[in-house]
Design a protein around this motif. Sequence first.
Motif, PDB file in Angstrom:
ATOM      1  N   ARG A   1     -13.086 -16.551   7.407  1.00 44.86           N
ATOM      2  CA  ARG A   1     -13.499 -17.913   7.054  1.00 44.86           C
ATOM      3  C   ARG A   1     -12.355 -18.663   6.372  1.00 44.86           C
ATOM      4  NH1 ARG A   1     -18.375 -19.293   8.101  1.00 44.86           N
ATOM      5  NH2 ARG A   1     -18.160 -21.177   6.862  1.00 44.86           N
TER       6      ARG A   1
ATOM      7  N   GLY B   1     -11.426 -22.311   4.447  1.00 47.87           N
ATOM      8  CA  GLY B   1     -11.875 -23.548   3.832  1.00 47.87           C
ATOM      9  C   GLY B   1     -10.787 -24.597   3.967  1.00 47.87           C
TER      10      GLY B   1
ATOM     11  N   VAL C   1      -9.506 -28.366   2.843  1.00 45.76           N
ATOM     12  CA  VAL C   1      -9.677 -29.486   1.923  1.00 45.76           C
ATOM     13  C   VAL C   1      -9.306 -30.761   2.667  1.00 45.76           C
ATOM     14  CG1 VAL C   1      -8.969 -30.518  -0.253  1.00 45.76           C
ATOM     15  CG2 VAL C   1      -9.147 -28.029  -0.046  1.00 45.76           C
TER      16      VAL C   1
ATOM     17  N   GLU D   1     -15.060 -24.084   6.956  1.00 49.41           N
ATOM     18  CA  GLU D   1     -15.852 -24.930   6.067  1.00 49.41           C
ATOM     19  C   GLU D   1     -14.944 -26.032   5.559  1.00 49.41           C
ATOM     20  OE1 GLU D   1     -18.198 -23.045   3.086  1.00 49.41           O
ATOM     21  OE2 GLU D   1     -18.426 -24.887   1.916  1.00 49.41           O
ATOM     22  N   VAL D   2     -15.439 -27.259   5.554  1.00 46.29           N
ATOM     23  CA  VAL D   2     -14.610 -28.408   5.185  1.00 46.29           C
ATOM     24  C   VAL D   2     -15.126 -29.037   3.903  1.00 46.29           C
ATOM     25  CG1 VAL D   2     -13.995 -30.774   5.864  1.00 46.29           C
ATOM     26  CG2 VAL D   2     -13.793 -28.900   7.517  1.00 46.29           C
ATOM     27  N   LEU D   3     -14.197 -29.329   2.994  1.00 45.75           N
ATOM     28  CA  LEU D   3     -14.509 -30.136   1.808  1.00 45.75           C
ATOM     29  C   LEU D   3     -14.086 -31.563   2.137  1.00 45.75           C
ATOM     30  CD1 LEU D   3     -15.330 -30.528  -1.153  1.00 45.75           C
ATOM     31  CD2 LEU D   3     -13.013 -29.823  -1.809  1.00 45.75           C
TER      32      LEU D   3
ATOM     33  N   THR E   1     -20.466 -26.789   8.687  1.00 46.16           N
ATOM     34  CA  THR E   1     -20.546 -26.516   7.250  1.00 46.16           C
ATOM     35  C   THR E   1     -19.607 -27.439   6.488  1.00 46.16           C
ATOM     36  OG1 THR E   1     -20.952 -24.213   7.842  1.00 46.16           O
ATOM     37  CG2 THR E   1     -20.541 -24.690   5.526  1.00 46.16           C
TER      38      THR E   1
ATOM     39  N   LEU F   1     -15.455 -23.696  -3.181  1.00 51.89           N
ATOM     40  CA  LEU F   1     -15.023 -23.515  -1.789  1.00 51.89           C
ATOM     41  C   LEU F   1     -14.279 -22.180  -1.643  1.00 51.89           C
ATOM     42  CD1 LEU F   1     -14.650 -24.647   1.102  1.00 51.89           C
ATOM     43  CD2 LEU F   1     -12.564 -25.774   0.290  1.00 51.89           C
TER      44      LEU F   1
ATOM     45  N   ARG G   1     -16.226 -19.011  -1.254  1.00 52.26           N
ATOM     46  CA  ARG G   1     -16.996 -18.785  -0.015  1.00 52.26           C
ATOM     47  C   ARG G   1     -16.128 -18.418   1.180  1.00 52.26           C
ATOM     48  NH1 ARG G   1     -19.945 -23.508  -1.947  1.00 52.26           N
ATOM     49  NH2 ARG G   1     -18.545 -24.777  -0.709  1.00 52.26           N
ATOM     50  N   VAL G   2     -14.814 -18.508   1.060  1.00 56.20           N
ATOM     51  CA  VAL G   2     -13.945 -18.327   2.226  1.00 56.20           C
ATOM     52  C   VAL G   2     -12.847 -17.314   1.921  1.00 56.20           C
ATOM     53  CG1 VAL G   2     -14.402 -20.671   3.052  1.00 56.20           C
ATOM     54  CG2 VAL G   2     -12.435 -20.246   1.550  1.00 56.20           C
TER      55      VAL G   2
ATOM     56  N   VAL H   1      -8.183 -20.906   1.406  1.00 62.04           N
ATOM     57  CA  VAL H   1      -8.316 -22.363   1.383  1.00 62.04           C
ATOM     58  C   VAL H   1      -7.007 -22.978   1.848  1.00 62.04           C
ATOM     59  CG1 VAL H   1      -8.554 -24.398  -0.112  1.00 62.04           C
ATOM     60  CG2 VAL H   1     -10.037 -22.400  -0.454  1.00 62.04           C
TER      61      VAL H   1
END
Lengths: 387, 387
Positions: free
Chosen positions: A4, A6, A8, A29-31, A45, A59, A62-63, A66
């Motif tokens: 995973r 993340g 930013v 997963e994207v912030l 997500t 973040l 969870r990954v 980043v």
Amino acid sequence: VQLRVGIVGGGQLARMLQQAAIGPGIGVEVLAAPGEVSAPDVVPTIAWGSPGPDTLRRLAERVDVVTFDHEGVDPDTVADLADEGFVLRPGPATLIYATDKLAQRRHLQARGLPVPRFGEVRDAAGLEAFAAEVGWPVAVKLPSGGYDGRGVWLARSTQDAAAPLSLGRALLVEEGLDLARELAVLVARRPAGDTVVYPVVETVQRDGICVEVQAPAVVPDDLAEAAEALGLAVADAVEAVGVLAVELFVTADGRLLVNEIAARPHNSGHLSIEACETSQFENHLRAVLDLPLGPTGLRRPAAVMANVLAADGSTDPHTALAEALALGPVHVHLYGKEPRPGRKIGHVTVLGGSATDASALAQRAAAVLGAARPAPRRPAGVEEVTR
Amino acid sequence: VQLRVGIVGGGQLARMLQQAAIGPGIGVEVLAAPGEVSAPDVVPTIAWGSPGPDTLRRLAERVDVVTFDHEGVDPDTVADLADEGFVLRPGPATLIYATDKLAQRRHLQARGLPVPRFGEVRDAAGLEAFAAEVGWPVAVKLPSGGYDGRGVWLARSTQDAAAPLSLGRALLVEEGLDLARELAVLVARRPAGDTVVYPVVETVQRDGICVEVQAPAVVPDDLAEAAEALGLAVADAVEAVGVLAVELFVTADGRLLVNEIAARPHNSGHLSIEACETSQFENHLRAVLDLPLGPTGLRRPAAVMANVLAADGSTDPHTALAEALALGPVHVHLYGKEPRPGRKIGHVTVLGGSATDASALAQRAAAVLGAARPAPRRPAGVEEVTR
């Protein structure tokens, strides 16, 4: 144990990272900042918010790693999280060199790498002194925050630099350069230093905005080799992890100088999606996950990317998609962004035997998409008349 | 007015359609069955449910066109919705020919297209009569519902066909064929009949499952041309819209016959993602949206795809991703599926100068990914011993 990543930032780079992640099955997963659509349109997500310490930590929890789609993250925050044991790539040192041009110039110069003659000034007297040394004109730059030509002034006198001087902050000043061309080199680098380098490209600017990228750059072999070597040296110097884009000046008197660096996938590498054996986006993901990097060679002799810039009064570029695709073998990328005038809302890549042919087609398609108008509605029973 | 495509089914085909949709900015909504993960992992907008009339109508209301990732949709339902004015592509006629092998055989034969000698039987007497005509062995097939070798029996006597005969339903029976090889042709076709055809590929089966696809098929030019012409003729005959895959038999005595058709992107075309100028997934989207189709030529002389089949006791293939990528220039696709033994959980594509080299590398990488084991955990202080 799916891997995973993340990201930013929810712009087009995150969008294209998602496209590259689908193949190898890397979870993204994207912030994203509220209002961003490019990546949120295509990533299930999404965490919404600005990249402050708490959001970033959540973040990172969870990954596996980043990474970043833009430069708007405080390197100190990244350093603190790294100290806590979280994995963020590139790391704080690289981010500083990518966001603070003064720090970058000093660091590269200290490593013996070629940069324009530069100085730091805060006032008119300082600018006069620098100009007395290198001669007018002088390029005046905000050390951070500028992009696409913003935050840069070409000054033929202190008068021309009144605006930046009035800010009262440290400014980067550089010798005015007579440019022959601009090149860019992309390097992907793993944490332990393994690298791959992409073929050197030529970037074409208009009003400070990149409008076209040609691969490979049509330059003498020794210049191409020097550019690749310089890109690799810069990547090592700034301890890059992931993709590092190194923009280069070639001056009229034959010097090769570092212009800017970006510690992320970059507009100059968008053509790699179709043109190269492994795209910059896939190699960025592989590099930050510390996976073996893929080969970077061109699949065809030449490739050209043209940015789609929204024209005044243009609408959703999808209304022109059929027209653009009908022009020939074009690869259309639209970012889902609102077409405000001058905004980069997509790009078109064309592969071919020569850059000249590919460029003409890419520019035509980009113009069609950038100028998209709503489909004309003709009232029933009204014949079209010749205009 | 972003273009929107609804996809019925959330498997790997929908997943790869999403990957292709990101470039041109086509919006995707997937109707997935509870538990499906391949597409839901990478598509933000998911409707959960089975494709009954009401679910399908609600999906069709929200998108410009509905298309399919599998054959599990009742053609009558599609016909009813089309009558209501909704756009579903391919349409009901094509879906019938793709799901009912008896209807397909009859239709193609009536159009003068080459199919194996076939018949419809319901009992042992019928099978005996058919075998008396064409000779044993006879292939006995369920007219619908079979895939990857399921629903097919090779019978040397009525005894061997006891299982399907006991079902008491209409069975398709075909002459037993002595095969020289199996080929496949992909055609993308727009509603008004514009088509593009992909280079003919050779498919390699093991235990009824496709394990490898080679492009281009290494066959005499006249056979390749005949295969392409047959693919185009079948696409016209079944009024395909979108991608149609036509699987072909080449018999030992030199006949070229239609084996199966699939009215959707197909395993035999996965290599087009990297190997062709426009992937089957992008051309499927373009075709169902009635946009101009893209060129289909190979970017390199040869390409090979190997399916990743989960081995007994294998785990998440991502634990082997680094090992697979280290083997060489491989394009890895993992579908996010649980690795149950024998299940197709991904594929690997390799481009190269020759199919032989590409095949060896693709097979090695697929085997590594299919046999993934959990990373060994070594208790602290315990040295690894030679095994």
